[in-house]
Enzyme design. Structure first.
Site, PDB file in Angstrom:
ATOM      1  N   LYS A  22       3.745  -7.258  15.319  1.00  0.00           N
ATOM      2  CA  LYS A  22       3.836  -5.594  15.086  1.00  0.00           C
ATOM      3  C   LYS A  22       2.800  -5.812  13.723  1.00  0.00           C
ATOM      4  O   LYS A  22       1.901  -5.088  13.416  1.00  0.00           O
ATOM      5  CB  LYS A  22       4.417  -4.212  15.154  1.00  0.00           C
ATOM      6  CG  LYS A  22       4.089  -3.165  14.955  1.00  0.00           C
ATOM      7  CD  LYS A  22       5.191  -1.586  15.823  1.00  0.00           C
ATOM      8  CE  LYS A  22       5.476  -1.882  14.314  1.00  0.00           C
ATOM      9  NZ  LYS A  22       5.564  -1.019  13.348  1.00  0.00           N
ATOM     10  N   ASN A  23       4.327  -5.582  12.792  1.00  0.00           N
ATOM     11  CA  ASN A  23       3.089  -5.700  11.278  1.00  0.00           C
ATOM     12  C   ASN A  23       2.626  -5.860  11.234  1.00  0.00           C
ATOM     13  O   ASN A  23       1.932  -6.095   9.253  1.00  0.00           O
ATOM     14  CB  ASN A  23       4.161  -5.401  10.126  1.00  0.00           C
ATOM     15  CG  ASN A  23       5.512  -4.160  11.224  1.00  0.00           C
ATOM     16  OD1 ASN A  23       5.055  -3.102  11.867  1.00  0.00           O
ATOM     17  ND2 ASN A  23       6.885  -4.126  10.873  1.00  0.00           N
ATOM     18  N   CYS A 116       8.004  10.664   8.384  1.00  0.00           N
ATOM     19  CA  CYS A 116       8.331  10.429   9.972  1.00  0.00           C
ATOM     20  C   CYS A 116       9.403  10.572  10.005  1.00  0.00           C
ATOM     21  O   CYS A 116      10.536  10.515   9.306  1.00  0.00           O
ATOM     22  CB  CYS A 116       7.887   9.315  10.874  1.00  0.00           C
ATOM     23  SG  CYS A 116       8.488   7.809  10.502  1.00  0.00           S
ATOM     24  N   ARG A 121       8.251   9.040   3.808  1.00  0.00           N
ATOM     25  CA  ARG A 121       7.526   7.864   3.630  1.00  0.00           C
ATOM     26  C   ARG A 121       6.498   9.056   2.415  1.00  0.00           C
ATOM     27  O   ARG A 121       4.793   9.015   3.294  1.00  0.00           O
ATOM     28  CB  ARG A 121       6.942   8.241   4.910  1.00  0.00           C
ATOM     29  CG  ARG A 121       8.169   6.920   5.252  1.00  0.00           C
ATOM     30  CD  ARG A 121       7.545   6.400   6.718  1.00  0.00           C
ATOM     31  NE  ARG A 121       7.187   5.401   6.858  1.00  0.00           N
ATOM     32  CZ  ARG A 121       7.052   4.833   7.439  1.00  0.00           C
ATOM     33  NH1 ARG A 121       6.985   5.154   9.144  1.00  0.00           N
ATOM     34  NH2 ARG A 121       6.575   3.229   7.858  1.00  0.00           N
ATOM     35  N   ARG A 398       6.954   1.087  21.098  1.00  0.00           N
ATOM     36  CA  ARG A 398       5.891   1.090  20.292  1.00  0.00           C
ATOM     37  C   ARG A 398       5.850  -0.175  19.147  1.00  0.00           C
ATOM     38  O   ARG A 398       5.060  -0.890  18.859  1.00  0.00           O
ATOM     39  CB  ARG A 398       6.241   2.155  19.005  1.00  0.00           C
ATOM     40  CG  ARG A 398       5.499   3.427  19.363  1.00  0.00           C
ATOM     41  CD  ARG A 398       6.331   4.470  18.370  1.00  0.00           C
ATOM     42  NE  ARG A 398       5.315   4.090  16.616  1.00  0.00           N
ATOM     43  CZ  ARG A 398       6.061   3.741  15.736  1.00  0.00           C
ATOM     44  NH1 ARG A 398       7.591   4.466  15.782  1.00  0.00           N
ATOM     45  NH2 ARG A 398       5.864   3.361  14.693  1.00  0.00           N
TER      46      ARG A 398
HETATM   47  C1  EPZ Z   1       6.087  -0.937   6.409  1.00  0.00           C
HETATM   48  O1  EPZ Z   1       5.824   0.286   6.519  1.00  0.00           O
HETATM   49  C2  EPZ Z   1       6.489  -1.404   8.146  1.00  0.00           C
HETATM   50  N1  EPZ Z   1       5.422  -0.541   8.813  1.00  0.00           N
HETATM   51  C3  EPZ Z   1       7.587  -0.949   7.719  1.00  0.00           C
HETATM   52  O2  EPZ Z   1       8.361  -1.133   9.830  1.00  0.00           O
HETATM   53  C4  EPZ Z   1       8.992  -1.864   7.210  1.00  0.00           C
HETATM   54  O3  EPZ Z   1       9.921  -0.359   7.927  1.00  0.00           O
HETATM   55  C5  EPZ Z   1       8.556  -1.240   6.264  1.00  0.00           C
HETATM   56  O4  EPZ Z   1       7.509  -1.668   5.754  1.00  0.00           O
HETATM   57  C6  EPZ Z   1       9.047  -1.965   4.626  1.00  0.00           C
HETATM   58  O5  EPZ Z   1       9.339  -3.450   5.097  1.00  0.00           O
HETATM   59  C7  EPZ Z   1       3.787  -1.433   9.144  1.00  0.00           C
HETATM   60  O6  EPZ Z   1       4.113  -2.728   8.027  1.00  0.00           O
HETATM   61  C8  EPZ Z   1       3.823  -1.210  10.334  1.00  0.00           C
HETATM   62  P1  EPZ Z   1       7.063   0.355   2.515  1.00  0.00           P
HETATM   63  P2  EPZ Z   1       5.529   1.089   4.613  1.00  0.00           P
HETATM   64  O7  EPZ Z   1       6.037   1.083   1.808  1.00  0.00           O
HETATM   65  O8  EPZ Z   1       4.507  -0.017   4.199  1.00  0.00           O
HETATM   66  C9  EPZ Z   1       8.770   4.601  -0.030  1.00  0.00           C
HETATM   67  C10 EPZ Z   1       8.874  -0.720  11.991  1.00  0.00           C
HETATM   68  O9  EPZ Z   1      10.159  -0.564  12.097  1.00  0.00           O
HETATM   69  N2  EPZ Z   1       6.973   4.633  -0.395  1.00  0.00           N
HETATM   70  O10 EPZ Z   1       7.277  -0.417   2.223  1.00  0.00           O
HETATM   71  O11 EPZ Z   1       5.195   1.798   5.329  1.00  0.00           O
HETATM   72  C11 EPZ Z   1       8.844   4.503   1.621  1.00  0.00           C
HETATM   73  O12 EPZ Z   1       9.080   5.844   1.476  1.00  0.00           O
HETATM   74  C12 EPZ Z   1       8.285  -0.251  10.529  1.00  0.00           C
HETATM   75  O13 EPZ Z   1       7.879  -1.653  12.336  1.00  0.00           O
HETATM   76  C13 EPZ Z   1       7.210   5.366  -1.264  1.00  0.00           C
HETATM   77  O14 EPZ Z   1       7.461   6.046  -2.012  1.00  0.00           O
HETATM   78  O15 EPZ Z   1       6.572   0.622   3.996  1.00  0.00           O
HETATM   79  C14 EPZ Z   1      10.046   3.439   1.913  1.00  0.00           C
HETATM   80  O16 EPZ Z   1      10.945   4.084   0.540  1.00  0.00           O
HETATM   81  C15 EPZ Z   1       9.341   1.519  10.577  1.00  0.00           C
HETATM   82  N3  EPZ Z   1       6.000   5.816  -1.808  1.00  0.00           N
HETATM   83  C16 EPZ Z   1       9.967   2.178   0.931  1.00  0.00           C
HETATM   84  O17 EPZ Z   1       9.170   2.597   0.232  1.00  0.00           O
HETATM   85  C17 EPZ Z   1       4.628   5.641  -1.151  1.00  0.00           C
HETATM   86  O18 EPZ Z   1       3.500   5.294  -1.245  1.00  0.00           O
HETATM   87  C18 EPZ Z   1       9.430   1.055   1.251  1.00  0.00           C
HETATM   88  O19 EPZ Z   1       8.240   1.264   2.268  1.00  0.00           O
HETATM   89  C19 EPZ Z   1       4.797   3.971  -0.135  1.00  0.00           C
HETATM   90  C20 EPZ Z   1       5.858   3.280   0.638  1.00  0.00           C
END
Ligand code: EPZ
Length: 418
Positions: A22-23, A116, A121, A398
Site C-alpha cells: 500500500k505504502n 487522523c 500528522r 484500507r
Molecule cells: C507513512 O506515513 C506511511 N503512510 C505510514 O503508514 C507509516 O506509518 C509512516 O510513513 C512511517 O513509516 C504512507 O506511506 C501512505 P511520516 P507518513 O511523514 O508519510 C511526523 C499505515 O498504517 N511528521 O514518516 O505520514 C508525523 O506526525 C500508515 O500504512 C511531521 O511532524 O509518515 C509522524 O509523527 C500509517 N511533519 C512522523 O513524522 C511532517 O511534515 C512520521 O511521519 C510530516 C511528518
C-alpha cells in the site's frame, strides 16, 4: 458496516501470497500525474486507499482504473490542481499529491489532509521541502495552497526522515530544473520503489534507500511505463503475527526478507521458527511464545511503527512482559482498550506500552478504529478462546485487500458479516 466473526483458539496452517505494498503504490499513483503519459502498475493491491487515490486522479482529469488486473493511469488530460475535502477525508495521505500537483501544474490546493487517528500528522516538513524547491506554500484552516511556477533544484535537509515528505520532495525534484539533494531522507523500501518508478519515467534518482538522495529533474518524461510494486512488508508481518497468536504454521509467498529484518528479529526472539528461501517465508510456532523484552519503533531499518499494533496483540499471550516505545506517532495504542476487553493486560502511558502476557484472551465484540489497530484485533481474536466480532472492517480494508480470505487460507474460522 461489515464485521468479521473470528473463532479463536485454533492452530493455523496454510499458505498465502503477499500483495503489493500500500505504502509503495500510493506515492507512485500520485507521481503518475507528472509524466503526462500512461503508467501501468502491476501487483497493485485492491485496497480502499488505492480506490481513493484513483478517485483523486480522476477528479484531476486523469483516466485511472483497473485493466486486466493492473492499475492503468493516463495523466495526459489532467487539468485540475485541487483535491476537494470530500476526497481528502477518505484519503488521509492525500498530501502525497502535493509535489506531483506542483510539478505538473505549478499550483496545488489540497483541502485539509490533516490529522487522523494516529495523531496530529502535521505537514510542516512537506511544506519546508516544497519551499526549498521554489514553491510558495500557505496553510489556511488546514487547507494547503501552494504555487511553484518553475521548480528549481535545491538542497533539502529534512529535520526528521519523514516518508511522505521525502516522497513529495523526490516527485517535485523529478521535474525541477537542475539537481536536488535531499538530506536525512527516509530509507524505507517504499522510497526505493518510488525511485525506481521515477527513473522509469526518466528522472535521475540516486541514493534512494540511504539518507542522502540526489534527483536530477527532467522536462519531458517517458510516456509509457510499466512498474511492478514491491510486496507489502506490513501485510506479511501482520499475518506472521496471526500465526504467533494462534500457533501453527504458514507459508508466505512473495516476501522480501531484506525489507523485514527488524520484524523477523523480533519474531525469532519470541521463539517463532522462521525459514526463508527466495521470496518464500515459512513460519512455525509450537508452544507458548516468550516476550522479546522490549521493542522501539523507528524509521527504517528500525522496527516499523505499522507492525507495532499486530505484534503487540501477539505479545498479549506470550510468557513475560514486553515494553513497547512508539516513537513515530503520538497515538498509536488506540486499540489497547479493546485488547483489555479481551483480557489483555496492557498499560499505556503516553507513547509507552507495557504488555504483561496472559495465558489466553477471550473472544469479545470489539471495534477497529484505525487500520493497524484493526489488524491488531484480528491477531488478538485468533489467539482468543471463543468467538470475536470485529466491527469497523472498513478501516482494515484500507490496508488489507482480503483479510477474510487470507485468514481462511491460513486455516482460521472466519465469517464476514455484511
Ligand atoms: C507513512 O506515513 C506511511 N503512510 C505510514 O503508514 C507509516 O506509518 C509512516 O510513513 C512511517 O513509516 C504512507 O506511506 C501512505 P511520516 P507518513 O511523514 O508519510 C511526523 C499505515 O498504517 N511528521 O514518516 O505520514 C508525523 O506526525 C500508515 O500504512 C511531521 O511532524 O509518515 C509522524 O509523527 C500509517 N511533519 C512522523 O513524522 C511532517 O511534515 C512520521 O511521519 C510530516 C511528518
Amino acid at each position: 458496516m461489515q464485521e468479521l466473526l473470528i473463532t479463536g483458539g485454533r492452530r493455523l496452517s496454510g499458505e498465502i501470497t503477499i500483495g503489493g505494498a500500500k505504502n509503495a503504490v500510493l506515492p507512485i499513483l500520485a507521481a503518475s500525474l507528472i509524466s503526462g503519459g500512461v503508467t501501468i502498475i502491476e501487483n497493485a493491491p485492491r485496497l480502499t486507499d488505492v480506490e481513493s487515490s484513483l478517485e483523486i486522479l480522476r477528479t484531476l482529469g486523469c483516466e485511472a482504473g483497473w485493466s486486466q488486473g493492473n492499475l492503468y493511469i493516463d495523466s495526459k488530460n489532467a487539468s485540475r490542481c485541487r483535491i476537494p475535502a470530500s476526497l481528502t477525508g477518505k484519503m488521509r495521505s492525500s498530501v502525497i499529491f502535493l509535489g506531483a500537483l506542483l510539478a505538473r501544474f505549478g499550483s496545488a490546493v489540497i483541502s485539509a489532509p490533516g490529522g487522523c487517528e494516529l495523531g496530529a500528522r502535521p505537514v510542516d516538513i512537506h511544506l519546508r521541502a516544497m519551499k526549498a524547491l521554489g514553491a510558495s506554500v500557505y496553510e489556511l484552516a488546514g487547507d494547503i495552497y501552494a504555487a511553484c511556477e518553475t521548480p528549481q533544484g535545491g538542497f533539502i535537509s529534512l529535520p526528521f526522515p519523514s516518508v511522505g515528505a521525502t516522497e513529495n520532495a523526490m516527485i517535485l525534484a523529478a521535474s525541477a530544473k537542475g539537481v536536488t539533494v535531499i538530506k536525512n531522507a527516509a530509507r524505507e523500501p517504499e522510497i526505493r520503489d518510488l525511485a525506481d518508478y521515477l527513473r522509469a519515467i526518466g528522472a535521475g534518482v540516486y541514493g534512494a534507500g540511504t539518507s542522502n538522495i540526489t534527483v536530477s529533474g527532467r522536462e519531458n518524461f517517458n510516456k509509457e511505463v510499466v512498474h511492478r510494486v514491491i510486496p507489502d512488508r506490513i501485510e506479511a508481518a501482520t499475518y506472521m503475527a496471526c500465526v504467533c497468536a494462534a500457533g501453527g504454521s504458514a507459508s508466505l509467498k512473495g516476501v522480501r526478507e531484506d525489507d523485514m529484518r527488524s520484524v523477523l528479529e523480533v519474531f525469532r526472539a519470541m521463539g517463532a521458527e522462521i525459514k526463508t528461501s527466495g521470496d518464500e517465508l515459512a513460519i512455525a510456532v509450537n508452544g507458548r511464545l516468550r516476550s522479546p523484552g522490549s521493542i522501539i519503533t523507528a524509521p527504517f531499518p528500525g522496527f516499523p511503527t505499522d507492525a507495532q499494533p499486530p505484534v503487540c496483540a501477539a505479545l498479549s499471550t506470550c510468557v513475560g512482559t514486553t515494553e513497547i516505545a512508539e516513537t513515530i506517532f503520538e497515538n498509536r495504542f488506540s486499540y489497547a482498550p479493546e485488547l483489555r476487553k479481551m483480557g489483555g493486560n496492557i498499560k499505556v502511558t503516553g507513547t509507552l506500552a507495557v504488555i504483561q502476557g496472559v495465558e489466553m484472551l477471550s473472544g469479545e465484540r470489539v471495534c477497529a478504529r484505525d487500520l493497524r489497530g484493526g489488524a491488531a484485533l484480528m491477531v488478538a481474536a485468533l489467539g482468543a478462546e471463543g468467538k470475536s466480532r470485529i466491527s469497523g472492517l472498513e478501516h482494515i480494508k484500507r490496508g488489507y485487500a482480503d483479510p477474510e480470505g487470507a485468514l481462511k487460507a491460513l486455516g482460521a474460522e472466519v465469517l464476514l458479516i455484511q
